[in-house]
Design an enzyme around this catalytic site. Structure first.
Site, PDB file in Angstrom:
ATOM      1  N   HIS A 197      -8.024   1.236   2.084  1.00 48.13           N
ATOM      2  CA  HIS A 197      -7.834   0.853   3.488  1.00 48.13           C
ATOM      3  C   HIS A 197      -8.587   1.809   4.418  1.00 48.13           C
ATOM      4  O   HIS A 197      -8.031   2.403   5.346  1.00 48.13           O
ATOM      5  CB  HIS A 197      -6.351   0.838   3.847  1.00 48.13           C
ATOM      6  CG  HIS A 197      -6.036  -0.062   5.017  1.00 48.13           C
ATOM      7  ND1 HIS A 197      -4.858  -0.744   5.145  1.00 48.13           N
ATOM      8  CD2 HIS A 197      -6.758  -0.386   6.131  1.00 48.13           C
ATOM      9  CE1 HIS A 197      -4.847  -1.448   6.266  1.00 48.13           C
ATOM     10  NE2 HIS A 197      -6.000  -1.236   6.876  1.00 48.13           N
TER      11      HIS A 197
ATOM     12  N   GLU B 215       0.832  -1.199   0.000  1.00 46.74           N
ATOM     13  CA  GLU B 215       0.000   0.000   0.000  1.00 46.74           C
ATOM     14  C   GLU B 215       0.865   1.248   0.000  1.00 46.74           C
ATOM     15  O   GLU B 215       1.959   1.247   0.596  1.00 46.74           O
ATOM     16  CB  GLU B 215      -0.919   0.012   1.222  1.00 46.74           C
ATOM     17  CG  GLU B 215      -1.898  -1.152   1.260  1.00 46.74           C
ATOM     18  CD  GLU B 215      -2.818  -1.104   2.478  1.00 46.74           C
ATOM     19  OE1 GLU B 215      -2.645  -0.202   3.317  1.00 46.74           O
ATOM     20  OE2 GLU B 215      -3.713  -1.973   2.574  1.00 46.74           O
TER      21      GLU B 215
END
Length: 633
Positions: free
Chosen positions: A517, A494
């Protein structure tokens, strides 16, 4: 004045914004103008004059004269002011009341404020009237304040200098204050050191001239090895917060007196190693990895707060062996994740990820093909912990049949059905949702074999941890049409910040919801987390409580009655006996003792009488197998 030097230097302490949190005349104006439509305006003018005088921008005599000219106060208002000031004594002064009572005659309050309201406040700390040097008001026949005694040196420019000359103190003199007039005592050679007191206000022009800056009175006592209420100044506890937790977290740590530094994004290993030295508390979310190398560089680390549920980004065993307690927020964002999952199930079932972009492109695609209600469908929950079990209840409430699988024995809620194996769940579920942790054995728990087991057209959700899913296998299952859709909120890799790009094989696939997220990213959840984690961390730092730590033996301690000795050691036989042998050898009376262990460490807390010497502390630090030792009081 006494001629013989004493162990304690003479302390010259300012009153306004030092001994108290506020300026007395500002507060008096606020009281006197209650109910007046001009209250805010006049109080603002008085405060501005105070600031200009304290920073050295305006001659003190001019500042005082102009403030009193604006002040419509009477003698009766002074009593109200005293009561207000008693409640606004600086926190670090208040908690060290015993110091002032222990050293009568060594502390002078030298203030350009007024004796009428200073004397009653400092008198409660054992400072007698003859050690209060301040201005006095003048009153008219109707008890209105008309001005000040112009013959008093403290009403004049350079008044504190003149007052110190008249005192003619013999021995070391330290001046503590927040204003430029306090520094002038040192400048005139009448004080050996000037400490800028910044607990309530920090004036750059004053701080620049200081020998030392005091964020609290505790810091002064600590530096000079004088008796203090706390075992360690809170301002020396450094907090590093990464990845933008809610501002409430920094607010709580600062209110406790800790130093707080924030970094908007995550840090990689090299960056964190460079920043971690001197940090006592580290706050992270899910992106920052706390590795053995980071811990090796962390010379003062006491605890880590994970502002999220998961802790797989932290080397928990290494933290344990270094004596670093880790806390997370296991419940604070549960509802937020549950609501996101339920919304995703409905959106995927109605194929909204396909319909929405077409509408934005001007294409009208009204069709029921592939869309279905979720009522009566089977939801398979993998991981029946806090989130999974709450989702079970909510999904059942909207008519879904719930199946669940967990490696641990869990009591089902409502009408949920337990599956004995993961395959049993996959073969039945219309929707599969993951709510498992990121432990190493869960890496790639879902790959090609698991997707093949799922029913044709089934939906898949991952709001758990990125590495638990083999993304390429998920992409293949979606491209082939075996899966009817997916919602993914977490990814193996990420971006560390919002400025970095996002790459994934899942981009552009049909009926796929991708979110960055944000499962726990609601205002309510982030606020809850930002309150829960700091409270747990501060409880541990201040009292030794480890309740809800994820890597330490959990102990909920009673209120502390005396000095508390905290001993963290490797879990080997005989350490408690050695600790008690040291205590007995130094004739220390034990008031209470608490021990809890896990497979790696032992955690011993001993409350003792205050009467002991520094040699006891050293002896306890030297007990074999000690990891970390500290004293709390």
């Amino acid at each position: 004045m006494p001629d013989n030097p004493a162990p304690l230097p003479y302390l010259i302490i300012d009153f306004d914004s030092t001994f108290t949190q506020v300026e007395g005349l500002d507060e008096l104006a606020d009281i006197a103008l209650e109910g007046s439509p001009d209250r805010e305006k006049i109080v603002g003018q008085i405060r501005a004059l105070t600031d200009r005088g304290m920073s050295g921008e305006l001659k003190f005599s001019e500042s005082l004269r102009e403030r009193l000219a604006l002040l419509p106060a009477r003698r009766a208002h002074i009593g109200q002011l005293v009561e207000r000031l008693r409640g606004k004594v600086s926190e670090s002064i208040r908690r060290n009341r015993g110091f002032f009572e222990q050293f009568p005659g060594r502390v002078y309050i030298v203030s350009s404020g007024f004796r009428e309201f200073i004397e009653p406040v400092v008198g409660e700390f054992g400072i007698r009237p003859e050690f209060v040097l301040a201005n006095t008001f003048t009153f008219d026949a109707e008890d209105r304040i008309t001005g000040f005694d112009a013959a008093n040196p403290l009403s004049q420019d350079g008044g504190k200098i003149r007052q110190l000359q008249l005192l003619d103190l013999h021995g070391p003199v330290y001046a503590l204050g927040d204003g430029y007039t306090d520094y002038q005592i040192r400048e005139a050679g009448l004080a050996d050191r000037f400490y800028a007191f910044t607990e309530n206000v920090s004036r750059p022009a004053v701080v620049a001239q200081a020998d030392e800056v005091l964020p609290s009175f505790d810091e002064f006592l600590y530096q000079n090895k004088l008796p203090m209420t706390l075992s360690y100044p809170k301002n020396r506890i450094k907090v590093l917060l990464l990845e933008n937790p809610d501002p409430r977290a920094a607010e709580l740590f600062r209110a406790e007196g800790y130093q707080v530094d924030t970094v908007p994004g995550g840090l990689d290993e090299d960056e964190l190693v460079a920043r971690i030295e001197g940090v006592s508390i580290l706050g992270i979310r899910s992106k920052t990895q706390v590795t053995q190398r980071v811990l090796d560089a962390a010379n003062r680390l006491i605890g880590i707060g994970a502002f999220c549920i998961g802790t797989n980004q932290i080397d928990l065993p290494a933290c344990m062996k270094k004596g670093v307690a880790v806390f997370n927020a296991p419940f604070s964002n549960t509802r937020s994740v549950v609501e996101l999952a339920l919304g995703e199930i409905i959106m995927l079932a109605r194929r909204i990820p396909e319909k929405n972009p077409k509408m934005h492109a001007g294409e009208w695609d009204k069709s029921a093909r592939g869309a279905f209600e979720i009522r009566g469908k089977k939801l398979g929950i993998v991981g029946y912990g806090n989130i999974g079990s709450q989702l079970s209840v909510v999904a059942e409430a909207v008519g879904m049949q719930v199946l669940y699988y967990d490696v641990a024995e869990k009591l089902q809620l409502g009408n949920a059905t337990k599956c004995r194996t993961l395959d049993e769940l996959l073969e039945q579920a219309d929707v599969v949702t993951l709510h498992i942790d990121g432990r190493p054995e869960n890496t790639h728990l879902f790959g090609a074999a698991q997707f093949a087991r799922m029913k044709p057209g089934a939906l898949f959700l991952n709001n758990a941890r990125g590495p638990v899913v083999e993304v390429s296998a998920l992409a293949d299952a979606l491209r082939s049409g075996h899966l009817g859709g997916a919602a993914v909120d977490v990814f193996p890799e990420e971006p560390k910040t919002n400025d970095e790009g996002f790459e994934s094989e899942l981009r552009g696939l049909p009926n796929v919801l991708l979110t960055p997220h944000i499962g726990g990213s609601t205002a309510e959840a982030q606020r809850n987390i930002a309150e829960f984690v700091p409270e747990r961390m501060m409880q541990y730092v201040n009292t030794g409580n480890t309740q809800q730590s994820v890597n330490f033996p959990n102990i909920q301690l009673p209120d502390q009655q005396a000095h508390r000795l905290i001993h963290i050691h490797h879990n080997v036989p005989g350490v408690l006996a050695r600790i008690n042998h040291v205590l007995a050898a130094h004739s220390v009376n034990i008031l209470g003792q608490y021990l809890k262990t896990n497979e790696h460490i032992g955690y011993v807390i001993t409350d003792v009488d205050r009467q002991y010497g520094p040699e006891l502390i050293q002896a306890l630090r030297e007990v074999e197998h000690t990891i970390k030792f500290r004293v709390l009081y």
